[in-house]
Design an enzyme around this catalytic site. Structure first.
Site, short mmCIF file in Angstrom:
data_model
loop_
_atom_site.label_atom_id
_atom_site.label_comp_id
_atom_site.label_asym_id
_atom_site.label_seq_id
_atom_site.Cartn_x
_atom_site.Cartn_y
_atom_site.Cartn_z
N ASP A 48 -13.09 -4.75 4.38
CA ASP A 48 -14.09 -4.37 4.68
C ASP A 48 -14.04 -2.30 5.11
O ASP A 48 -13.42 -3.63 6.64
CB ASP A 48 -15.40 -4.68 4.38
CG ASP A 48 -15.87 -5.62 3.12
OD1 ASP A 48 -15.43 -5.21 2.20
OD2 ASP A 48 -15.92 -6.36 3.37
N GLY A 49 -14.35 -1.58 5.09
CA GLY A 49 -14.01 -0.54 6.27
C GLY A 49 -12.79 0.03 6.08
O GLY A 49 -13.11 1.38 6.44
N CYS A 50 -12.40 0.00 5.33
CA CYS A 50 -10.79 1.15 4.93
C CYS A 50 -10.68 2.03 4.11
O CYS A 50 -11.73 1.42 2.65
CB CYS A 50 -10.08 -0.02 4.83
SG CYS A 50 -8.72 -1.50 6.35
N ALA A 51 -10.64 2.72 4.22
CA ALA A 51 -10.60 3.99 2.35
C ALA A 51 -9.65 3.03 1.68
O ALA A 51 -10.15 3.91 -0.43
CB ALA A 51 -10.42 4.72 3.26
N SER A 52 -8.83 3.07 1.54
CA SER A 52 -7.92 2.69 0.93
C SER A 52 -8.21 0.77 0.57
O SER A 52 -8.90 0.62 1.44
CB SER A 52 -6.08 2.92 1.74
OG SER A 52 -6.49 2.16 2.18
#
Length: 134
Positions: A48-52
């Site tokens: 979690d916390g990644c744009a991809s």
């Protein structure tokens, strides 16, 4: 002190003066990673916390830290490769001692990653640290 594989990357980065060449090197490192088995791309391995889309699968064995990862974005896949060179193969007790932010700053990445990529990188490092301490 970083692992020898990461030190090689630092040396290569010093040799490459152009950031396009450095990005290309990071992307090529990501392409060289073994793809993560689709069965391991589950909510428990998703970062979690990644744009991809990013998945990290940790496999500690006999006190040694190992992980695999994959992303649907080429540059993020390269960042996973950098983290792999930084962490994979360390003793479990050594993983927490790695100051990833400091080591990665030697590459000058912070100045050349978007805020979203930097946040995603931080999320991956936090996941690695959390898993290694569990």
């Amino acid at each position: 002190m970083a692992q020898a594989a990461f030190e090689e990357v630092v040396e290569d980065f010093e040799f490459l003066e152009d950031w396009e060449d450095r990005y290309r090197m990071v992307i090529d490192m990501g392409k060289a990673l073994t793809p993560l088995d689709d069965a391991l791309k589950v909510p428990a391995t998703k970062v979690d916390g990644c744009a991809s889309q990013v998945w990290l699968h940790m496999t500690p064995a006999n006190g040694t830290f190992h992980f695999q990862g994959e992303s649907d974005a080429m540059i993020v896949q390269g960042l996973i490769a950098l983290l792999h060179k930084l962490y994979d193969g360390l003793d479990m007790s050594e993983v927490a001692a790695v100051n990833a932010r400091e080591e990665l700053s030697r590459l000058g990445l912070h100045d050349h990653l978007s805020a979203q990529r930097s946040n995603g990188l931080r999320a991956m490092i936090e996941r690695i640290q959390k898993e290694a301490n569990a």
